[in-house]
Design a protein around this motif. Structure first.
Motif, PDB file in Angstrom:
ATOM      1  N   ASN A  14      24.133   0.713 -47.608  1.00 13.62           N
ATOM      2  CA  ASN A  14      22.876   0.515 -48.317  1.00 13.62           C
ATOM      3  C   ASN A  14      22.251  -0.829 -47.986  1.00 13.62           C
ATOM      4  N   ARG A  15      22.901  -1.584 -47.118  1.00 16.00           N
ATOM      5  CA  ARG A  15      22.321  -2.839 -46.624  1.00 16.00           C
ATOM      6  C   ARG A  15      22.312  -2.827 -45.096  1.00 16.00           C
TER       7      ARG A  15
ATOM      8  N   SER B 154      18.744  -5.412 -48.164  1.00 16.23           N
ATOM      9  CA  SER B 154      18.899  -4.156 -48.887  1.00 16.23           C
ATOM     10  C   SER B 154      17.899  -3.136 -48.365  1.00 16.23           C
ATOM     11  N   GLN B 155      18.360  -1.926 -48.098  1.00 17.34           N
ATOM     12  CA  GLN B 155      17.465  -0.894 -47.566  1.00 17.34           C
ATOM     13  C   GLN B 155      16.309  -0.604 -48.511  1.00 17.34           C
ATOM     14  N   GLN B 156      16.552  -0.669 -49.803  1.00 18.86           N
ATOM     15  CA  GLN B 156      15.493  -0.342 -50.752  1.00 18.86           C
ATOM     16  C   GLN B 156      14.351  -1.360 -50.735  1.00 18.86           C
ATOM     17  N   ASP B 157      14.606  -2.538 -50.135  1.00 13.86           N
ATOM     18  CA  ASP B 157      13.568  -3.566 -50.044  1.00 13.86           C
ATOM     19  C   ASP B 157      12.777  -3.500 -48.741  1.00 13.86           C
TER      20      ASP B 157
END
Length: 282
Positions: free
Chosen positions: A164-165, A178-181
């Motif tokens: 996830n990073r 972080s992938q979500q960022d």
């Protein structure tokens, strides 16, 4: 004679006027925009898709290199840096600039830079014509791959080999992101520009290898040189040729090519209640 469209960028009004007057002496140069900062420059490139971008390096807010890093690969013009500082020359050629000229501007030196830009543009145009059919076939295969991958990963979170990073190695250091960022990613030669929270991280990778490390549910390939995180799409403009322009939450604008439109079309359908799309462009 070919005519070349140019966008000029300099935060100093006098320098911008001088540059404009010098370029107006060339009959094959058409100045389509004069910009005072990086944000204006990005908008001008998206609006006009110029052949050439002549820009300063040191500007308040977004500097010249930030402008280059935030441009999508398929609309990247040829770059000439015009600046009073000589210490950025090496970095300029690392981002494949055509030339790097120092202020005060010299007419002869500017003419040489423009000639180099013309030669590169002619090579690009010739190469594009010769490779059009091959590229078309390759893109058609890519569409099939995208559809198959989308069906295989529908409802998935992360591929088995993904974290996830994302580890980004640059100049001897490693940044964990972080992938979500991650908002969007675009290719610049042999490098990938990863746009995260207003910053651009550069890493060496192919877009195909990088896509394997990202969550297939969130990250979609929208162009041969661009990936976007669907969670950051704020607005979608529908174009007449089956293409889209996405506006992301940061204000960045990225183009969806016709050959990679399926993920965005599906996203638009599933979020119809949010009224993300603008009326079709005329």
């Amino acid at each position: 004679m070919n005519n070349y469209t140019v966008v000029l960028v300099d935060d100093e009004p006098l320098a911008l006027r001088l540059l404009k007057s010098m370029l107006e002496e060339f009959s094959d140069i058409k100045i389509v925009a004069c910009c005072r900062n990086g944000r204006e420059a990005l908008q001008a490139v998206y609006d006009h898709t110029p052949d050439l971008l002549v820009l300063d390096v040191q500007m308040p807010g977004m500097n010249g290199f930030d402008v280059v890093y935030n441009l999508q690969g398929d609309i990247m013009p040829q770059i000439i840096f015009a600046t009073a500082f000589d210490q950025y020359a090496l970095k300029a050629f690392e981002v494949h600039a055509v030339d790097y000229i120092l202020k005060p501007l010299d007419g002869k030196r500017l003419r040489t830079a423009l000639e180099r830009a013309r030669q590169r543009l002619q090579l690009v145009n010739t190469s594009t014509k010769h490779s059009h059919q091959t590229e078309k076939n390759r893109l058609m295969r890519s569409i099939d791959d995208t559809v198959n991958q989308g069906n295989a990963h529908r409802g998935a979170t992360l591929p088995q080999n993904a974290s996830n990073r994302l580890a980004i190695k640059d100049r001897g250091s490693i940044t964990m992101v972080s992938q979500q960022d991650i908002e969007w990613i675009d290719a610049a030669g042999d490098y990938m520009c990863v746009h995260v929270k207003g910053e651009t991280h550069v890493m060496r990778s192919t877009i195909k290898d990088l896509q394997k490390k990202l969550c297939p549910k969130n990250f979609k390939r929208i162009h041969r040189s661009t990936l976007v995180n669907l969670n950051f799409i704020e607005h979608i403009k529908v174009l007449t040729k089956g293409e889209y322009f996405l506006t992301l939450t940061s204000g960045a604008k990225v183009k969806v090519s016709r050959n990679y439109r399926l993920p965005i079309k599906e996203f638009l359908e599933s979020n119809r209640h949010k009224n993300l799309a603008a009326p079709q462009a005329s």
